[in-house]
Design an enzyme around this catalytic site. Structure first.
Site, PDB file in Angstrom:
ATOM      1  N   LYS A 270       6.562  -2.007   1.678  1.00  0.00           N
ATOM      2  CA  LYS A 270       5.424  -1.433   2.415  1.00  0.00           C
ATOM      3  C   LYS A 270       4.223  -2.363   2.315  1.00  0.00           C
ATOM      4  O   LYS A 270       3.289  -2.120   1.549  1.00  0.00           O
ATOM      5  CB  LYS A 270       5.115  -0.035   1.866  1.00  0.00           C
ATOM      6  CG  LYS A 270       4.301   0.827   2.809  1.00  0.00           C
ATOM      7  CD  LYS A 270       4.378   2.275   2.362  1.00  0.00           C
ATOM      8  CE  LYS A 270       3.369   3.159   3.040  1.00  0.00           C
ATOM      9  NZ  LYS A 270       3.526   3.251   4.487  1.00  0.00           N
TER      10      LYS A 270
ATOM     11  N   ARG B 255      -7.084 -20.684  -1.277  1.00  0.00           N
ATOM     12  CA  ARG B 255      -6.013 -20.501  -0.299  1.00  0.00           C
ATOM     13  C   ARG B 255      -4.867 -21.489  -0.509  1.00  0.00           C
ATOM     14  O   ARG B 255      -5.071 -22.702  -0.510  1.00  0.00           O
ATOM     15  CB  ARG B 255      -6.564 -20.649   1.124  1.00  0.00           C
ATOM     16  CG  ARG B 255      -5.527 -20.321   2.188  1.00  0.00           C
ATOM     17  CD  ARG B 255      -6.117 -20.351   3.593  1.00  0.00           C
ATOM     18  NE  ARG B 255      -5.105 -19.956   4.569  1.00  0.00           N
ATOM     19  CZ  ARG B 255      -4.210 -20.788   5.084  1.00  0.00           C
ATOM     20  NH1 ARG B 255      -4.218 -22.061   4.733  1.00  0.00           N
ATOM     21  NH2 ARG B 255      -3.300 -20.363   5.945  1.00  0.00           N
TER      22      ARG B 255
ATOM     23  N   LEU C 258      11.379   1.231   6.764  1.00  0.00           N
ATOM     24  CA  LEU C 258      10.765   1.712   5.539  1.00  0.00           C
ATOM     25  C   LEU C 258      11.548   2.938   5.063  1.00  0.00           C
ATOM     26  O   LEU C 258      11.918   3.794   5.868  1.00  0.00           O
ATOM     27  CB  LEU C 258       9.300   2.103   5.788  1.00  0.00           C
ATOM     28  CG  LEU C 258       8.579   2.491   4.494  1.00  0.00           C
ATOM     29  CD1 LEU C 258       8.271   1.258   3.651  1.00  0.00           C
ATOM     30  CD2 LEU C 258       7.297   3.250   4.777  1.00  0.00           C
TER      31      LEU C 258
ATOM     32  N   TYR D 159       0.831  -1.201   0.000  1.00  0.00           N
ATOM     33  CA  TYR D 159       0.000   0.000   0.000  1.00  0.00           C
ATOM     34  C   TYR D 159       0.861   1.244   0.000  1.00  0.00           C
ATOM     35  O   TYR D 159       2.072   1.175   0.187  1.00  0.00           O
ATOM     36  CB  TYR D 159      -0.930   0.000   1.226  1.00  0.00           C
ATOM     37  CG  TYR D 159      -0.252   0.344   2.529  1.00  0.00           C
ATOM     38  CD1 TYR D 159       0.581  -0.575   3.171  1.00  0.00           C
ATOM     39  CD2 TYR D 159      -0.411   1.594   3.123  1.00  0.00           C
ATOM     40  CE1 TYR D 159       1.207  -0.257   4.364  1.00  0.00           C
ATOM     41  CE2 TYR D 159       0.211   1.918   4.323  1.00  0.00           C
ATOM     42  CZ  TYR D 159       1.020   0.984   4.936  1.00  0.00           C
ATOM     43  OH  TYR D 159       1.640   1.306   6.116  1.00  0.00           O
TER      44      TYR D 159
ATOM     45  N   GLU E 242      12.550   2.393  13.898  1.00  0.00           N
ATOM     46  CA  GLU E 242      11.692   3.490  13.444  1.00  0.00           C
ATOM     47  C   GLU E 242      10.435   3.504  14.312  1.00  0.00           C
ATOM     48  O   GLU E 242      10.252   2.655  15.184  1.00  0.00           O
ATOM     49  CB  GLU E 242      11.331   3.330  11.963  1.00  0.00           C
ATOM     50  CG  GLU E 242      10.618   2.034  11.661  1.00  0.00           C
ATOM     51  CD  GLU E 242      10.429   1.771  10.159  1.00  0.00           C
ATOM     52  OE1 GLU E 242      10.313   2.724   9.383  1.00  0.00           O
ATOM     53  OE2 GLU E 242      10.383   0.578   9.798  1.00  0.00           O
TER      54      GLU E 242
HETATM   55  N1  PMP Z   1       8.089   3.866   8.637  1.00  0.00           N
HETATM   56  C1  PMP Z   1       6.950   3.164   8.686  1.00  0.00           C
HETATM   57  C2  PMP Z   1       6.954   1.829   9.342  1.00  0.00           C
HETATM   58  C3  PMP Z   1       5.763   3.692   8.119  1.00  0.00           C
HETATM   59  O1  PMP Z   1       4.622   2.974   8.167  1.00  0.00           O
HETATM   60  C4  PMP Z   1       5.797   4.978   7.531  1.00  0.00           C
HETATM   61  C5  PMP Z   1       4.545   5.608   6.977  1.00  0.00           C
HETATM   62  N2  PMP Z   1       3.962   4.931   5.953  1.00  0.00           N
HETATM   63  C6  PMP Z   1       7.011   5.678   7.505  1.00  0.00           C
HETATM   64  C7  PMP Z   1       8.141   5.089   8.070  1.00  0.00           C
HETATM   65  C8  PMP Z   1       7.115   7.030   6.880  1.00  0.00           C
HETATM   66  O2  PMP Z   1       7.124   6.944   5.482  1.00  0.00           O
HETATM   67  P1  PMP Z   1       6.568   8.124   4.557  1.00  0.00           P
HETATM   68  O3  PMP Z   1       7.329   9.355   4.962  1.00  0.00           O
HETATM   69  O4  PMP Z   1       6.882   7.684   3.198  1.00  0.00           O
HETATM   70  O5  PMP Z   1       5.116   8.239   4.859  1.00  0.00           O
END
Ligand code: PMP
Length: 284
Positions: A147, A100, A204, A33, A179
Site C-alpha cells: 500500500k 536525493r 491490494l 500508508y 480492482e
Molecule cells: N484496493 C485499493 C487499490 C485501495 O486503495 C483500497 C483502499 N485502501 C482497497 C483496495 C480496499 O482496501 P481496504 O478494504 O483495506 O480499505
C-alpha cells in the site's frame, strides 16, 4: 478551527505541520500508508490495518518509526484531540529525509504523519442509490499488494471516471478487472455467486474484502474467488465495491450497462448492513 495533525512526535495545527523537502515520500513516492475508519469514536478493523502496514514496510525494507503500541496511542490521541466520532484516520510512513538518490539512505529515519477526516460514512446517499463505474486500463506498477503512496494512476483513473460522468473506475489488465481505483471489486452472477479476484501482487489485499468474504461464508452465500472480465460484469445480477471508507458500496452501472435492475442489489445491501453492524460491535 483547524485540525490537529501528527508529525514525527508533535501534534500541531495543520498549517504548522511541516515535512522536509528531501523527504523520500515526497521525492520518490517512497512511503506506505493506511486508513482505518472511525465509528462511534472507535477504530474499525484497526489491528488488520496495522498488520498490513507491517507487511508493506517489510516488503520495502522500511523501518517502523515507533512501536505498534505507540502507533495505537497516537491514533487514539489524534481522535481525541480532533473529537472525531465518524470518519477516517490516515497515517503514512516514509523512508524519511535524505539527499536525493535512488539508493536507499544508509541510516534512514522514517517519518510518520497522521491526520483525521471527519465525515459521514454510514449514512451516505450513494449507499441508497448505488454508484456508477467505468472501466479503464490498469497502468499501475506490479506490486499493488504493497500500500504505497504512489497513487497517481489511481487518481487518474478516478478523474477519468468523473470526466465520463461516473463515480469511480474499475481497472482492467489483460482482459480482467483487477480492482477499483481505491477499492476491491465484486460481482454477483445471475445464479447468486459472489465473484471477486484472487489475492496476488495484482491487487491490494483489502481488509474489508476479507471481512466481507468471511461474512458471506457465515451467511452461506456461494463465493467464487477468481478474476472476471468486464463482459461478465456487464451481465451480472449485482456488483459492489469494498473499502475501509466505503464499507460495501453497491455498483449499479458499469460503462454503459445497467447492472440488474439499476438499483442496489439485495446481496450488496445485506452485506453492507451486516458489515456495519459487525464493524460497530468490534470497533475498539
Ligand atoms: N484496493 C485499493 C487499490 C485501495 O486503495 C483500497 C483502499 N485502501 C482497497 C483496495 C480496499 O482496501 P481496504 O478494504 O483495506 O480499505
Amino acid at each position: 478551527m483547524s485540525r490537529i495533525v501528527y508529525v514525527n512526535g508533535e501534534y500541531l495545527p495543520e498549517e504548522d505541520a511541516k515535512i522536509s523537502v528531501f523527504d523520500r515520500g515526497f521525492l520518490m513516492g517512497d512511503g506506505v500508508y493506511e486508513v482505518s475508519s472511525i465509528l462511534d469514536g472507535k477504530l474499525v478493523d484497526n489491528a488488520a490495518h496495522i498488520a498490513r502496514l507491517e507487511r508493506s514496510l517489510s516488503e520495502l525494507k522500511m523501518d517502523w518509526p515507533c512501536t505498534k503500541e505507540e502507533l495505537l496511542e497516537i491514533q487514539r490521541e489524534i481522535l481525541r484531540l480532533n473529537n472525531v466520532t465518524e470518519g477516517a484516520v490516515y497515517w503514512q510512513i516514509t523512508r524519511g529525509a535524505a539527499d536525493r538518490d535512488f539508493v536507499f539512505p544508509k541510516n534512514p529515519k522514517s517519518s510518520l504523519v497522521m491526520f483525521t477526516q471527519a465525515k459521514n460514512i454510514v449514512d451516505v446517499p450513494a449507499a441508497k442509490t448505488g454508484i456508477s463505474v467505468i472501466t479503464v486500463p490498469d497502468i499501475r506498477w506490479h506490486r499493488r499488494d504493497i500500500k504505497t503512496v504512489q497513487l497517481l494512476a489511481s487518481s487518474m483513473a478516478k478523474m477519468a471516471a468523473l470526466e465520463a460522468g461516473a463515480n469511480d473506475a474499475w481497472q482492467v489488465e489483460t482482459g480482467y478487472v483487477t480492482e477499483g481505483s481505491s477499492n476491491n471489486a465484486f460481482i454477483v452472477t445471475q445464479d447468486e455467486t459472489i465473484v471477486t479476484r484472487n489475492l496476488s501482487n495484482d491487487i491490494l489485499h483489502g481488509i474489508t474484502r476479507r471481512v466481507i468474504l468471511e461474512l458471506a461464508e457465515k451467511e452461506n452465500l456461494t463465493v467464487d474467488i477468481r478474476p472476471f472480465t468486464p463482459d461478465e460484469a456487464y451481465g451480472a445480477a449485482e456488483a459492489f465495491i469494498t473499502s475501509a471508507s466505503s464499507f460495501v458500496m453497491p455498483v449499479v452501472k458499469i460503462d454503459d450497462h445497467k447492472i440488474g435492475t439499476g438499483t442496489p442489489g439485495p446481496i450488496a445491501v445485506k452485506l453492507r448492513k451486516l458489515y456495519i453492524e459487525i464493524a460497530r460491535a468490534d470497533a475498539a
